[in-house]
Design an enzyme around this catalytic site. Structure first.
Site, PDB file in Angstrom:
ATOM      1  N   ASP A   1      -2.794   4.333   3.969  1.00 23.33           N
ATOM      2  CA  ASP A   1      -2.752   5.394   2.968  1.00 23.33           C
ATOM      3  C   ASP A   1      -2.365   4.797   1.615  1.00 23.33           C
ATOM      4  O   ASP A   1      -2.237   5.503   0.630  1.00 23.33           O
ATOM      5  CB  ASP A   1      -1.702   6.439   3.355  1.00 23.33           C
ATOM      6  CG  ASP A   1      -2.269   7.512   4.280  1.00 23.33           C
ATOM      7  OD1 ASP A   1      -3.465   7.794   4.213  1.00 23.33           O
ATOM      8  OD2 ASP A   1      -1.479   8.063   5.068  1.00 23.33           O
TER       9      ASP A   1
ATOM     10  N   LYS B   1       7.706   0.306   3.073  1.00 18.44           N
ATOM     11  CA  LYS B   1       6.656  -0.315   3.888  1.00 18.44           C
ATOM     12  C   LYS B   1       6.591  -1.824   3.649  1.00 18.44           C
ATOM     13  O   LYS B   1       6.036  -2.562   4.467  1.00 18.44           O
ATOM     14  CB  LYS B   1       5.309   0.335   3.594  1.00 18.44           C
ATOM     15  CG  LYS B   1       5.229   1.769   4.094  1.00 18.44           C
ATOM     16  CD  LYS B   1       4.250   1.933   5.226  1.00 18.44           C
ATOM     17  CE  LYS B   1       4.650   3.046   6.153  1.00 18.44           C
ATOM     18  NZ  LYS B   1       3.832   3.128   7.348  1.00 18.44           N
TER      19      LYS B   1
END
Ligand SMILES: Cc1ncc(COP(=O)(O)O)c(C=O)c1O
Length: 408
Positions: A126, A78
């Site tokens: 998250d 990410k």
């Protein structure tokens, strides 16, 4: 270990067509992302590991593991997406203020902190996307607020705070935090750096696309790394599914780069209780996950709603959708930690690709083999994260070891 899985064969997959989404994700977009990301002095391609023991166990020719554990020191793939999108959005904002085009490289020099310092970027996460956005904000000198639902572990929240971002805890699950982040940005005039798109208009799609275009850098690295070793591209790619951003970025890159006949068979894997991509594939249209609680140890995949901008690419490109149990990913973490192929640190979501492969190949007598796997298959796994929460990682590995010892 239970290797129970469910699998859905996607009848809507485009069988022969040329890649048709280049207006959204493209090789040219990947090159632009790589130019910006590669300009960062600490940029290095992450390792592509060959897991020969895993290949033998699975009864396939090759298993490759793209190990994102150390991507920019941020623990997951990410890191490629959120920080890149922050750079792009800030470049746009500063360009508008100065009335000339300001390249990302100019921002990294912090010559415009008086302008960037007045900007606040924000997102829901998250854990891993928020960490990437927070790192981008710190690098380019703007304020940052990250919305985390109650299921995000204290360790993941701390990693974000340590990057200087403000953490806001939100009620409900991940998808509730996505809505709250968006509403707060509208109200406060902050810039939303979302990795997922709802069903709003074009404005809500361009940032998730920038995030995904950043992810595509890892696909380009894989093809270069295989080529440099004289190895052929994969025949199968197993992709962890949260909202579908990673999956869409990988499908797009391999499909455009290798063409309709050279592209691999894509398999998306999700947790049993956070299966929004599987449910959407069955319905042929975006659907919610089958259970509202999204309760899974795979924190990065605990998403109940697909990204509307990822979905069309995922539906056209992914051949199989499957789910695995939590126990399978924990077992795969343990296999990776102690593999004779070399110790690999894979977090709960990072190990899910291997969990899927082990589940698909656990019953060697099963004919025909699931997901078109054969002994000549070359399978690519994306190790999407390392120990992004070291406490949880330690606990899961240790518990697995204790169980093994107890069994003798
Ligand atoms: C470690 C990890 N793997 C996979 C994913 C799935 O990515 P996406 O939500 O784009 O499908 C995530 C998402 O947060 C993640 O953190």
């Amino acid at each position: 270990v239970s290797w129970r899985y469910s699998i859905h064969s996607n009848a809507r997959v485009a069988r022969d067509g040329a890649y048709g989404f280049a207006d959204q994700l493209s090789l040219a977009g990947e090159r632009a992302a790589r130019a910006a990301i590669g300009a960062c002095p600490v940029y290095r391609p992450t390792p592509l590991r060959r897991l020969d023991h895993a290949a033998r166990d699975a009864g396939v020719h090759r298993v490759w593991y793209k190990d994102e554990a150390n991507r920019f020191g941020l623990g997951s793939f990410k890191a490629l997406g959120g920080a890149y999108a922050v750079a792009q959005l800030l470049a746009e904002s500063v360009s508008a203020r100065l009335g000339r085009s300001v390249p990302i490289a100019e921002l990294a020099g912090k010559t415009h902190v008086s302008l960037t310092g007045a900007v606040t970027v924000a997102c829901a996460s998250d854990g891993n996307h928020g960490r990437s956005v927070a790192a981008g904000a710190r690098l380019f000198g703007c304020r940052c607020v990250i919305f985390l639902h109650g299921g995000v572990s204290p360790g993941r929240a701390q990693a974000i705070s340590e990057l200087g971002a403000q953490v806001v805890r939100t009620p409900g699950v991940y998808d509730d935090s996505v809505r709250l982040a968006s509403e707060t940005c509208d109200r406060e005039g902050w810039i939303l750096v979302s990795d997922t798109a709802g069903d709003g208009g074009a404005a809500g799609r361009s940032t998730p696309l920038a995030v995904m275009q950043g992810y595509a850098v890892l696909a380009a690295e894989v093809l270069e790394q295989l080529d440099a070793q004289g190895e052929a591209p994969p025949t199968h790619v197993i992709l962890q599914g949260g909202v579908g951003g990673l999956a869409a970025a990988m499908v797009a890159h391999f499909w455009e780069a290798l063409g309709p006949s050279g592209r691999p068979t894509f398999i998306v894997v999700e947790p049993e209780r956070a299966d929004c991509l599987l449910q959407s594939a069955i319905a042929g249209d975006p659907r919610l996950a089958s259970s509202a609680d999204l309760d899974t140890v795979m924190a990065g995949l605990a998403c109940g709603e697909v990204s509307r901008v990822a979905w069309p690419i995922v539906q056209a490109g992914v051949r199989y959708f499957m789910t695995v149990e939590d126990a399978a990913t924990v077992a795969a973490m343990r296999v990776l930690a102690a593999t004779p192929d070399g110790q690999i640190t894979a977090g709960e979501s990072g190990a899910a690709g291997l969990a899927a492969l082990l589940a698909l190949t656990a019953d060697r007598a099963h004919e025909p083999r699931p997901a078109d796997l054969t002994e000549s298959s070359r399978v690519l796994l994306i190790g999407t994260e390392g120990a992004t929460d070291p406490v949880i990682y330690g606990r899961l590995i240790e518990a697995a070891n204790e169980t093994a010892e107890a069994r003798g």
